[in-house]
Enzyme design. Structure first.
Site, mmCIF file in Angstrom:
data_model
loop_
_atom_site.group_PDB
_atom_site.id
_atom_site.type_symbol
_atom_site.label_atom_id
_atom_site.label_comp_id
_atom_site.label_asym_id
_atom_site.label_seq_id
_atom_site.Cartn_x
_atom_site.Cartn_y
_atom_site.Cartn_z
ATOM 1 N N CYS A 53 5.061 -2.427 -5.567
ATOM 2 C CA CYS A 53 3.822 -1.811 -5.305
ATOM 3 C C CYS A 53 2.739 -2.700 -4.637
ATOM 4 C CB CYS A 53 3.812 -1.135 -6.733
ATOM 5 S SG CYS A 53 4.678 0.006 -7.218
ATOM 6 N N ASP A 54 2.649 -3.754 -4.702
ATOM 7 C CA ASP A 54 2.293 -4.584 -4.610
ATOM 8 C C ASP A 54 2.463 -4.793 -3.215
ATOM 9 O OD1 ASP A 54 -0.607 -5.596 -5.518
ATOM 10 O OD2 ASP A 54 0.903 -6.757 -7.248
ATOM 11 N N LEU A 55 3.668 -4.862 -2.602
ATOM 12 C CA LEU A 55 3.961 -5.707 -1.152
ATOM 13 C C LEU A 55 3.721 -4.246 -0.440
ATOM 14 C CD1 LEU A 55 6.593 -7.856 -2.175
ATOM 15 C CD2 LEU A 55 4.506 -8.898 -1.376
#
Length: 408
Positions: free
Chosen positions: A178-180
């Site tokens: 999700c961060d990426l």
């Protein structure tokens, strides 16, 4: 602000300010920097990006230590150390904003506004500024104020509900997906906003961008949405199996595992021939992909009767020869020494002024005319403070007063 680089890129001439910590914001600006933008990372000298203190560490020439993850995530950037809570630091930052094209920040929603550096305030100073905010759950809504790390976004987005084996414990995706993905969406939105700004109908004005980890995670549920909105069925963990087609998963071999994807008539025929499975090819239950998926448990059991008698390398060789998509499951020791990636020059070394060459993961974006930039490793805290602030009019005496002992 003009800045010469060793390698121009598609975004050469674009200046990006980053107030980023951990992953999403810095990953977004890494993409922009790889594409040629000048990225100036602004950090609080007393509380810099926490990734700087995340190991493992590279040993410097003077026994200093440098975060190995930071050196990759923040490549091709410059570092300026400013305390935005101080009046002097805020004034210096505003001078940088006046000449910038983009601001990317991933602080908690509202933090920038409390500093007087929200999108409305900065738009008055620089109407052309593209102001991008990456956060856990978005800039508004009931969850906006909550701390949002990757694992929380994976949990709320449903990703953890479909990851892992059917009867196993909850499992997150192995990388902070999700961060990426939030970082990638942020970088894509920034390039779109710049394009719009510079069109006649854009009138030279920037805009606000709001990207969240949660919505980035939910956006990946293509198969799950297709199932739920059509039938009401809720997706569940399937191990390595596909949501709608078979055989498309990992199968056991004598010495490990191999992934296969024999979902078209041609590749299904090829798998049956390569593994000597004529009885499966003749079985009416497996005549098409829908039938194979409906009976995929039985099907895989039958396939593994053949593959468990063979080494993984032999299964891959046979399926490759038959034109059936397949691959061994590599660990990262194998990935980072992979001959194919090495032949394509994917890995490269970025020079660090203290730690020496730092091996980098390449950019997957291969542009023939404006290739991704390969510059320096993540900079030391405040390494570029004097050079950058000098460009916006600070004298040596003023920089001495502003930076104090922080300037390198």
């Amino acid at each position: 602000m003009q800045h010469e680089t060793a390698s121009e890129g598609s975004l050469a001439g674009v200046t990006v300010l980053e107030i980023g910590v951990f992953m999403a914001g810095p990953f977004a600006t890494m993409q922009l920097a790889d594409l040629g933008a000048r990225v100036i990372k602004v950090e609080n000298p007393a509380a810099p990006d926490p990734t700087r203190s995340t190991g493992p560490f590279l040993e410097g020439s003077d026994s200093s230590r440098h975060s190995s993850p930071f050196a990759r995530l923040n490549r091709n950037k410059e570092s300026v150390a400013l305390d935005l809570k101080s009046e002097a630091g805020r004034e210096a930052f505003l001078r940088l904003v006046a000449g910038a094209d983009v601001l990317v920040e991933n602080l908690r929603p509202g933090a920038m506004r409390r500093l007087g550096l929200g999108p409305d305030e900065l738009a008055e100073l620089n109407p052309g500024l593209v102001y991008a905010s990456a956060s856990g759950f978005g800039q508004d809504g009931p969850l906006a104020a909550l701390p949002g790390l990757d694992i929380m976004a994976q949990a709320r987005s449903g990703l953890m509900s479909i990851t892992g084996s059917p009867d196993g414990d909850p499992v997150k995706v192995g990388v902070p997906i999700c961060d990426l993905v939030c970082g990638l969406y942020t970088a894509l939105a920034v390039t779109a906003a710049l394009h719009h700004r510079d069109q006649p109908h854009g009138d030279g004005r920037g805009q606000q961008i709001d990207v969240s980890l949660l919505e980035s995670g939910v956006s990946l549920a293509v198969w799950e949405a297709g199932k739920y909105f059509a039938t009401g069925e809720v997706g569940r963990p399937l191990g390595s199996a596909h949501q709608a087609q078979a055989p498309y998963q990992a199968v056991r071999c004598a010495d490990g595992w191999v992934t296969v994807g024999a979902i078209t008539p041609k590749t299904w025929n090829g798998l049956c021939a390569a593994l000597d499975l004529p009885h499966l090819h003749a079985d009416p239950r497996y005549a098409d992909s829908d039938g194979r998926h409906a009976h995929h448990a039985e099907l895989v059991t039958e396939i593994e009767k053949a593959t468990t008698a063979l080494a993984a390398a032999d299964v891959v060789a046979a399926l490759d020869l038959a034109g059936v998509p397949c691959a061994p499951i590599n660990d990262y020791g194998q990935v980072f020494t992979d001959p194919h990636l090495s032949r394509r020059d994917f890995f490269w070394d970025a020079e660090h002024p203290d730690a020496g060459p730092v091996r980098q993961l390449g950019s997957p974006m291969r542009l023939s005319a404006t290739p991704a930039r390969r510059g320096g490793a993540g900079p030391a805290l405040g390494a570029d403070s004097r050079a950058v602030l000098g460009e916006v009019g600070y004298t040596d005496a003023e920089m001495d007063a502003l930076l104090g002992t922080m300037a390198p």
